[in-house]
Scaffold this motif. Structure first.
Motif, PDB file in Angstrom:
ATOM      1  N   SER A  20       0.826  -1.384  -0.212  1.00  0.00           N
ATOM      2  CA  SER A  20       0.071   0.014  -0.012  1.00  0.00           C
ATOM      3  C   SER A  20       0.918   1.200   0.124  1.00  0.00           C
ATOM      4  N   GLN A  21       1.935   1.152   0.784  1.00  0.00           N
ATOM      5  CA  GLN A  21       2.804   2.416   1.149  1.00  0.00           C
ATOM      6  C   GLN A  21       3.498   2.556  -0.416  1.00  0.00           C
ATOM      7  N   GLN A  22       3.964   1.296  -0.920  1.00  0.00           N
ATOM      8  CA  GLN A  22       4.558   1.632  -2.443  1.00  0.00           C
ATOM      9  C   GLN A  22       3.595   2.025  -3.584  1.00  0.00           C
ATOM     10  N   LEU A  23       2.323   1.623  -3.591  1.00  0.00           N
ATOM     11  CA  LEU A  23       1.470   2.072  -4.391  1.00  0.00           C
ATOM     12  C   LEU A  23       1.020   3.810  -4.088  1.00  0.00           C
ATOM     13  N   GLU A  24       1.172   4.188  -3.114  1.00  0.00           N
ATOM     14  CA  GLU A  24       0.953   5.377  -2.757  1.00  0.00           C
ATOM     15  C   GLU A  24       2.015   6.345  -3.239  1.00  0.00           C
ATOM     16  N   VAL A  26       4.009   5.432  -5.605  1.00  0.00           N
ATOM     17  CA  VAL A  26       3.901   5.199  -7.039  1.00  0.00           C
ATOM     18  C   VAL A  26       3.075   6.233  -7.631  1.00  0.00           C
ATOM     19  N   LYS A  27       2.148   6.262  -7.047  1.00  0.00           N
ATOM     20  CA  LYS A  27       0.765   7.294  -7.448  1.00  0.00           C
ATOM     21  C   LYS A  27       1.302   8.612  -7.179  1.00  0.00           C
ATOM     22  N   ALA A  28       2.212   9.160  -6.068  1.00  0.00           N
ATOM     23  CA  ALA A  28       2.396  10.380  -6.002  1.00  0.00           C
ATOM     24  C   ALA A  28       3.392  10.692  -7.053  1.00  0.00           C
ATOM     25  N   LEU A  30       3.714   9.628 -10.072  1.00  0.00           N
ATOM     26  CA  LEU A  30       2.993  10.028 -11.317  1.00  0.00           C
ATOM     27  C   LEU A  30       2.224  10.928 -11.317  1.00  0.00           C
ATOM     28  N   ILE A  31       1.425  11.642 -10.526  1.00  0.00           N
ATOM     29  CA  ILE A  31       0.927  12.689 -10.318  1.00  0.00           C
ATOM     30  C   ILE A  31       1.996  13.972 -10.426  1.00  0.00           C
TER      31      ILE A  31
END
Length: 114
Positions: A20-24, A26-28, A30-31
């Protein structure tokens, strides 16, 4: 065995939290990339002049309408003149044909009596 299941569950929960932290993260990232690309692209600007529409000019349209009416009258007069000329040519052709037939008849009578 209860201890082993608890350890597995704890390991799975820890791994899920890490994911979950890694996905957050990655999301940050990409944004942040999207924001930086949007800032790097130049804004679209129009290449043509934006002019205000011209006000309605009634005099221009009265002039155009008047010229159309006069042109129509001239065209009508020319068409009438052409029709009269065509009628005159038809009458002249009819008269010429009649004269030719009469003269031919006279010439035959004259040639017979000779």
């Amino acid at each position: 065995m209860n201890d082993d299941a608890l350890t597995k569950a704890l390991a799975a929960a820890t791994e899920a939290a890490d994911n979950s932290q890694q996905l957050e993260v990655v999301k940050a990232v990409l944004i942040a990339q999207a924001i930086s690309q949007a800032a790097a692209q130049p804004q679209h600007t129009c290449q043509h002049d934006h002019q205000q529409p011209k006000p309605f000019d009634a005099k221009k349209w009265w002039t155009i309408g008047g010229l159309v009416v006069v042109g129509g009258c001239v065209a009508c007069a020319l068409a009438l003149a052409f029709a009269l000329a065509a009628t005159a040519v038809a009458i002249a052709a009819t008269c010429a044909t009649g004269c030719f037939l009469i003269l031919r008849s006279l010439w035959r009578d004259y040639a017979k009596h000779r």
